[in-house]
Design a protein around this motif. Sequence first.
Motif, PDB file in Angstrom:
ATOM      1  N   LYS A 198       0.803  -1.218   0.000  1.00 21.03           N
ATOM      2  CA  LYS A 198       0.000   0.000   0.000  1.00 21.03           C
ATOM      3  C   LYS A 198       0.837   1.270   0.000  1.00 21.03           C
ATOM      4  N   ASN A 199       2.000   1.247   0.615  1.00 19.28           N
ATOM      5  CA  ASN A 199       2.808   2.461   0.752  1.00 19.28           C
ATOM      6  C   ASN A 199       3.673   2.643  -0.494  1.00 19.28           C
ATOM      7  N   PHE A 200       3.180   3.456  -1.429  1.00 13.48           N
ATOM      8  CA  PHE A 200       3.919   3.787  -2.649  1.00 13.48           C
ATOM      9  C   PHE A 200       4.078   5.294  -2.743  1.00 13.48           C
ATOM     10  N   GLU A 201       4.596   5.872  -1.697  1.00 11.43           N
ATOM     11  CA  GLU A 201       4.769   7.320  -1.599  1.00 11.43           C
ATOM     12  C   GLU A 201       6.248   7.652  -1.621  1.00 11.43           C
ATOM     13  N   ARG A 202       6.614   8.677  -2.357  1.00  9.74           N
ATOM     14  CA  ARG A 202       8.019   9.080  -2.453  1.00  9.74           C
ATOM     15  C   ARG A 202       8.330  10.264  -1.546  1.00  9.74           C
ATOM     16  N   LYS A 203       7.304  10.892  -0.972  1.00  8.99           N
ATOM     17  CA  LYS A 203       7.524  11.981  -0.027  1.00  8.99           C
ATOM     18  C   LYS A 203       7.687  11.467   1.398  1.00  8.99           C
ATOM     19  N   MET A 234      15.167  -3.946  -4.530  1.00  9.19           N
ATOM     20  CA  MET A 234      14.269  -2.896  -5.013  1.00  9.19           C
ATOM     21  C   MET A 234      13.548  -3.298  -6.302  1.00  9.19           C
ATOM     22  N   ALA A 235      14.180  -4.151  -7.093  1.00  7.19           N
ATOM     23  CA  ALA A 235      13.590  -4.549  -8.368  1.00  7.19           C
ATOM     24  C   ALA A 235      12.321  -5.374  -8.192  1.00  7.19           C
ATOM     25  N   ASP A 236      12.099  -5.911  -6.996  1.00  8.26           N
ATOM     26  CA  ASP A 236      10.959  -6.809  -6.779  1.00  8.26           C
ATOM     27  C   ASP A 236       9.711  -6.095  -6.283  1.00  8.26           C
ATOM     28  N   ILE A 237       9.794  -4.780  -6.042  1.00  6.30           N
ATOM     29  CA  ILE A 237       8.643  -4.056  -5.516  1.00  6.30           C
ATOM     30  C   ILE A 237       7.861  -3.430  -6.661  1.00  6.30           C
ATOM     31  N   SER A 238       6.579  -3.805  -6.764  1.00  7.64           N
ATOM     32  CA  SER A 238       5.737  -3.322  -7.851  1.00  7.64           C
ATOM     33  C   SER A 238       4.480  -2.662  -7.316  1.00  7.64           C
ATOM     34  N   SER A 239       4.031  -1.649  -8.037  1.00  6.69           N
ATOM     35  CA  SER A 239       2.749  -1.002  -7.771  1.00  6.69           C
ATOM     36  C   SER A 239       1.849  -1.273  -8.973  1.00  6.69           C
ATOM     37  N   PHE A 244       8.132  -0.153  -8.857  1.00  2.73           N
ATOM     38  CA  PHE A 244       7.989   1.110  -8.129  1.00  2.73           C
ATOM     39  C   PHE A 244       9.172   2.027  -8.369  1.00  2.73           C
ATOM     40  N   VAL A 245      10.399   1.498  -8.318  1.00  2.11           N
ATOM     41  CA  VAL A 245      11.577   2.293  -8.652  1.00  2.11           C
ATOM     42  C   VAL A 245      12.304   1.627  -9.804  1.00  2.11           C
ATOM     43  N   ASP A 246      12.862   2.457 -10.684  1.00  2.00           N
ATOM     44  CA  ASP A 246      13.517   1.907 -11.863  1.00  2.00           C
ATOM     45  C   ASP A 246      14.428   2.968 -12.463  1.00  2.00           C
ATOM     46  N   PHE A 247      15.296   2.541 -13.331  1.00  2.00           N
ATOM     47  CA  PHE A 247      16.212   3.431 -14.031  1.00  2.00           C
ATOM     48  C   PHE A 247      15.486   4.127 -15.170  1.00  2.00           C
ATOM     49  N   GLU A 248      15.735   5.419 -15.330  1.00  2.00           N
ATOM     50  CA  GLU A 248      15.148   6.210 -16.407  1.00  2.00           C
ATOM     51  C   GLU A 248      16.173   6.319 -17.542  1.00  2.00           C
ATOM     52  N   PRO A 249      15.976   5.652 -18.678  1.00  2.00           N
ATOM     53  CA  PRO A 249      17.017   5.597 -19.709  1.00  2.00           C
ATOM     54  C   PRO A 249      17.128   6.829 -20.598  1.00  2.00           C
ATOM     55  N   SER A 250      16.128   7.702 -20.593  1.00  3.18           N
ATOM     56  CA  SER A 250      16.114   8.854 -21.492  1.00  3.18           C
ATOM     57  C   SER A 250      16.733  10.078 -20.839  1.00  3.18           C
ATOM     58  N   ILE A 251      17.678  10.729 -21.517  1.00  2.00           N
ATOM     59  CA  ILE A 251      18.288  11.931 -20.951  1.00  2.00           C
ATOM     60  C   ILE A 251      17.279  13.079 -20.882  1.00  2.00           C
ATOM     61  N   GLN A 252      16.359  13.135 -21.826  1.00  2.00           N
ATOM     62  CA  GLN A 252      15.335  14.178 -21.774  1.00  2.00           C
ATOM     63  C   GLN A 252      14.420  13.970 -20.569  1.00  2.00           C
ATOM     64  N   ALA A 253      14.038  12.724 -20.316  1.00  2.00           N
ATOM     65  CA  ALA A 253      13.221  12.429 -19.133  1.00  2.00           C
ATOM     66  C   ALA A 253      14.018  12.693 -17.857  1.00  2.00           C
ATOM     67  N   TRP A 254      15.330  12.410 -17.898  1.00  2.00           N
ATOM     68  CA  TRP A 254      16.214  12.726 -16.758  1.00  2.00           C
ATOM     69  C   TRP A 254      16.139  14.211 -16.437  1.00  2.00           C
ATOM     70  N   THR A 278       7.990   9.679 -13.108  1.00  2.00           N
ATOM     71  CA  THR A 278       9.275   8.991 -13.087  1.00  2.00           C
ATOM     72  C   THR A 278       9.330   7.994 -11.944  1.00  2.00           C
ATOM     73  N   LYS A 279      10.093   6.943 -12.148  1.00  2.00           N
ATOM     74  CA  LYS A 279      10.311   5.950 -11.099  1.00  2.00           C
ATOM     75  C   LYS A 279      11.694   6.095 -10.471  1.00  2.00           C
ATOM     76  N   GLU A 280      12.408   7.126 -10.868  1.00  2.00           N
ATOM     77  CA  GLU A 280      13.768   7.339 -10.363  1.00  2.00           C
ATOM     78  C   GLU A 280      13.798   7.694  -8.887  1.00  2.00           C
ATOM     79  N   PHE A 281      12.877   8.538  -8.441  1.00  2.00           N
ATOM     80  CA  PHE A 281      12.941   9.031  -7.072  1.00  2.00           C
ATOM     81  C   PHE A 281      12.472   7.969  -6.084  1.00  2.00           C
ATOM     82  N   ILE A 282      13.265   7.800  -5.039  1.00  2.00           N
ATOM     83  CA  ILE A 282      12.929   6.844  -3.980  1.00  2.00           C
ATOM     84  C   ILE A 282      12.386   7.576  -2.764  1.00  2.00           C
TER      85      ILE A 282
END
Length: 486
Positions: A198-203, A234-239, A244-254, A278-282
């Motif tokens: 249930k807790n999928f908050e980045r703040k 971290m790779a095993d946590i899904s929403s 939930f967290v993942d690498f952002e491959p695009s420099i524009q999205a970065w 984005t899924k970058e922020f933890i």
Amino acid sequence: MKKIKYMLGACCLALSLTSCSDFLNEEPVSEIPAGEMWKTARDAKAGVNEIYGLLRSTLRENYFYWGEFRSDNVAPGAPVMADQARVINNLMSTDERSARWTTLYQLINQANLAIKYVPGISMPDVADRNDYLGQAYAMRALAYFYAIRVWGDVPLFVEPTEKYSKDIYKVRTNCETILEEVIIPDLKKAETLINRNKNFERKRISICGVWAIMADVYMWTGQYNLADQTIDKMADISSSKGRFVDFEPSIQAWHTMFTEELNNKPSDDTPENDEYSTKEFIFLVHFNMDEVGTNGYSYMYQWFSGSGNRAAVLSDQYMNIFNEADMRGDLRKDYTVKLYQNGNELRKYMSGDVSNSLNKMCEVGYPIYRYTDMLLLQAEARARLGKWEEALDLVKKVRDRAGLVTPTALDFASENEIIDYILRERQVELVGEGRRWFDLVRTGKWKEVMEPINGMSQDGNEVFPIHYSHVLENPKLVQNSYYGNN
């Protein structure tokens, strides 16, 4: 209504449960009478939310003072910003604002209150109660982790201070003891308590937030295998949106995640709903002026833009990295820096020029942990474990996004060479994110890097002074030796 006041620890300061509103629009703890607090699920929510409000108060300035300004990333900005310049130039005295630990211990005390009282609160869903408790343990661990990295040995409180007594005066506890007996055990408790469904908050702290702190601590203590294993989790946590967290491959999205995703986010009462694209922020520190007035704006614009009052610019040492042969053409450069009014300004969080009126309306969040940070920590861990190719595979993901070529393991002659290479990548990738100084201290490289810049050469110079008022108020405190007896 009666306000609860505490006299806590070495600073001997009244620690009121402050009246600043928390970021979830919950009634501030200070508005609840002392005899009625910690009775209901709503109290638990408000009490835990207040921990995050105190983190915002603690890091609003110290995010930069503690993690960025002492490093080779920055040089002094405007002459009027003398407080920041003293830290950057290694001229600190015991009256620096950044040497105060008052709000940090308020945070610790609030976490101690939650840890004491939340287990006794009857709630419709025990998973919610456990989640609040897990957040409190994780935030106490994070607060002490900041404390030991900034000051070394610090006073230790694991029970709440609810009234004045002579017990508030404590000697400093060895930082290694705090790591082994409080920080790591707290994180392990949080790991078992946080609601992963249930807790999928980045703040606030999610399970990935717990693991991010834990991995950072394991790297600090040289437990590289544990750090590597923790980041893998971290790779095993899904929403509902996938990982939930993942690498952002695009420099524009970065670029967009810093200039748009962090900017002016609303408060959120529903942790199961992730409002970030984005899924970058933890985990990050949230700012919102609608909730807390002028204390709700951050210094991300004001301290890094405009020649009149900018606290710091990017240093020549940092800028010279982009002139190295394998760094030419780095796509991050134009998104990170702009030469403006005789200074290389940090523009990572800005999509364009910033007016004076926007300087004090900035609501850009501060990233505490993001996924690329974790991948580069994992690369360092694997390099130290002798897994050089695996380490470089992780670095390659980051450099591919930046448009750069990554060498192979055969291009390195020693572990120290590959570690320096990874640390340089962390420096460029994480500039302005409060990480570089801690990397230098963690790896023992602060002297060799900083002595040519600001003269750091003596043991003990790596920690901050303890504010003189804390030493005056607590006769059991001893000042950090580099700064004398004041």
